[in-house]
Write an enzyme that holds these catalytic residues in place. Structure first.
Site, PDB file in Angstrom:
ATOM      1  N   MET A  12       0.819  -1.213   0.000  1.00  0.00           N
ATOM      2  CA  MET A  12       0.000   0.000   0.000  1.00  0.00           C
ATOM      3  C   MET A  12       0.859   1.272   0.000  1.00  0.00           C
ATOM      4  O   MET A  12       0.595   2.225  -0.738  1.00  0.00           O
ATOM      5  CB  MET A  12      -0.907   0.019   1.239  1.00  0.00           C
ATOM      6  N   LEU A  65       2.267   0.998   8.114  1.00  0.00           N
ATOM      7  CA  LEU A  65       3.015  -0.141   8.660  1.00  0.00           C
ATOM      8  C   LEU A  65       2.091  -1.315   8.960  1.00  0.00           C
ATOM      9  O   LEU A  65       0.875  -1.139   9.072  1.00  0.00           O
ATOM     10  CB  LEU A  65       3.749   0.322   9.921  1.00  0.00           C
ATOM     11  N   THR A  97      -3.632   0.051   9.784  1.00  0.00           N
ATOM     12  CA  THR A  97      -4.794  -0.457  10.531  1.00  0.00           C
ATOM     13  C   THR A  97      -4.292  -0.999  11.863  1.00  0.00           C
ATOM     14  O   THR A  97      -3.555  -1.994  11.883  1.00  0.00           O
ATOM     15  CB  THR A  97      -5.512  -1.569   9.750  1.00  0.00           C
ATOM     16  N   ARG A 124     -10.829   0.188   0.838  1.00  0.00           N
ATOM     17  CA  ARG A 124     -10.752  -0.372  -0.526  1.00  0.00           C
ATOM     18  C   ARG A 124      -9.496  -1.221  -0.712  1.00  0.00           C
ATOM     19  O   ARG A 124      -8.759  -1.469   0.230  1.00  0.00           O
ATOM     20  CB  ARG A 124     -10.863   0.714  -1.605  1.00  0.00           C
ATOM     21  N   LYS A 172     -12.588   2.288  10.803  1.00  0.00           N
ATOM     22  CA  LYS A 172     -11.928   1.251   9.981  1.00  0.00           C
ATOM     23  C   LYS A 172     -12.251  -0.150  10.503  1.00  0.00           C
ATOM     24  O   LYS A 172     -12.482  -1.082   9.716  1.00  0.00           O
ATOM     25  CB  LYS A 172     -10.413   1.503   9.994  1.00  0.00           C
ATOM     26  N   ASN A 175     -15.744  -1.047   9.463  1.00  0.00           N
ATOM     27  CA  ASN A 175     -15.744  -1.361   8.023  1.00  0.00           C
ATOM     28  C   ASN A 175     -15.130  -2.726   7.742  1.00  0.00           C
ATOM     29  O   ASN A 175     -15.686  -3.531   6.986  1.00  0.00           O
ATOM     30  CB  ASN A 175     -14.958  -0.276   7.276  1.00  0.00           C
ATOM     31  N   ASN A 176     -13.970  -2.990   8.359  1.00  0.00           N
ATOM     32  CA  ASN A 176     -13.257  -4.219   8.006  1.00  0.00           C
ATOM     33  C   ASN A 176     -13.941  -5.466   8.547  1.00  0.00           C
ATOM     34  O   ASN A 176     -13.781  -6.550   7.994  1.00  0.00           O
ATOM     35  CB  ASN A 176     -11.794  -4.145   8.438  1.00  0.00           C
ATOM     36  N   LYS A 241      -5.294 -10.376  11.241  1.00  0.00           N
ATOM     37  CA  LYS A 241      -4.919  -9.322  12.199  1.00  0.00           C
ATOM     38  C   LYS A 241      -6.091  -8.374  12.417  1.00  0.00           C
ATOM     39  O   LYS A 241      -6.442  -8.032  13.552  1.00  0.00           O
ATOM     40  CB  LYS A 241      -3.698  -8.571  11.647  1.00  0.00           C
TER      41      LYS A 241
END
Ligand code: NAD
Length: 307
Positions: A12, A65, A97, A124, A172, A175-176, A241
């Site tokens: 990323m 990271l 994250t 995304r 986040k 969302n995840n 994770k």
């Protein structure tokens, strides 16, 4: 123009830093893996050999990271942590994250140093990061948000200021939970279709036409596992994770999430069977492997195979 430091040039971070460079900024780069750092230099970044060098050169420092432990070490607790040399007026934006506790700890540590802190995790897929089409969930003060906005606009297309510091990280995880759990749901659905001997295109015709549809199935999977591409993307290790962060954060809030716990354990099983380094869409192959089923793949010429 502010000078930018970028730490963590992986799947990323590399395209994100490269998109900032394309926007005309000077970007000072650091990664512990020489080949990743070299790739960023090849894209126009300036090479730094230490975190201290990044701090000395930059006004805004971005971290991208792998996990909470590394983020804590790089920003706050390591012998050469960013905050050991950072000065008042600098801004740190963590885009990794991580757990809410980590973000809160970093935010407090930054206040003590007079350093502004923004958490801005990324939504995304890696392919969106490549194209500057990411979505960002930002936590921070109005001033902090305004200061990082021009950079976020170079890396993404949708930017949401979710609230104060920590709100980005918490959004986040919400969302995840959904985005990652769908991989296990899709894996089970398509393995059942394989067990029934159903045609994949016909099955997708139906699933894409009802409320069964979801972003993984419609956007991500045709280009990845259904086209036999298991290269990450986003690894099963990282997905595990994130689901672990969700389960732990939910426990600490006394929020019960049985589906999250079940999905996390499906990813635990995938890791124990050696799939951890593959793209998270490869949960389909884990499920088919466990059930001795043929993993479904789009046929050459399928209308669902990306051009
Ligand atoms: P990655 O493993 O590809 O990249 C991480 C990079 O950090 C690597 O290049 C590694 O060498 C570097 N690194 C590790 N320790 C370091 C240290 N101490 N100092 C400097 N560099 C160090 O991971 P990624 O897929 O780029 O993901 C990064 C973060 O973004 C993770 O928190 C992940 O959960 C999140 N994320 C990933 C995706 C995705 O699709 N891959 C999408 C959204 C969010």
């Amino acid at each position: 123009m502010e000078k930018i430091g970028f730490i963590g040039l992986g799947r990323m971070g590399l395209p994100m830093a490269s998109n900032i460079i394309k926007g005309g900024y000077s970007v000072f780069c650091y990664d512990v893996v020489a080949s990743q750092l070299q790739a960023a230099i090849a894209n126009g970044g300036h090479k730094c050999s230490s975190i201290a060098e990044i701090v000395a050169q930059s006004d805004i420092i971005i971290t991208m990271l792998p996990n909470s432990a590394i983020v804590r070490e790089v920003i706050a607790t390591g012998a050469e942590a960013l905050l050991s040399t950072a000065k008042s007026g600098q801004l740190i934006m963590d885009m990794s994250t991580v757990s809410p506790e980590t973000t809160d700890f970093i935010a407090t540590s930054c206040v003590e140093k007079g350093v502004e802190f923004v958490d801005a995790p990324v939504g995304r897929l890696a392919s969106h990061a490549d194209n500057g089409q990411s979505l960002f969930m930002v936590g921070g003060s109005k001033d902090g948000y305004q200061r990082v906005l021009p950079l976020l606009e170079l890396m993404g297309s949708d930017i949401y200021h979710c609230g104060a510091q920590g709100a980005g990280t918490r959004t986040k995880l919400v969302n995840n939970f959904l985005a990652i759990s769908y991989c296990q749901m899709n894996a089970e659905a398509l393995s059942l279709a394989s067990g029934f001997g159903l045609d994949l295109d016909s099955t997708l015709d139906v699933l894409y036409g009802t409320t069964a549809v979801n972003g993984q199935l419609k956007i991500a999977w045709p280009a990845k596992i259904l086209s036999d591409d298991k290269a990450p993307g986003f690894t099963i290790d990282l997905a595990h994770k994130d689901l672990s962060l969700v389960v732990e954060a939910a426990n600490s809030q006394r929020v019960s999430m049985p589906m999250a716990a079940a999905a996390r354990e499906a990813f635990s099983l995938a890791r124990s069977r050696g799939f951890g380094g593959e793209d998270f869409s490869a949960m389909l192959d884990v499920q088919c492997d466990l059930n001795q089923l043929k993993p479904p793949r789009l046929a050459t010429g399928s209308k669902y195979k990306p051009g």
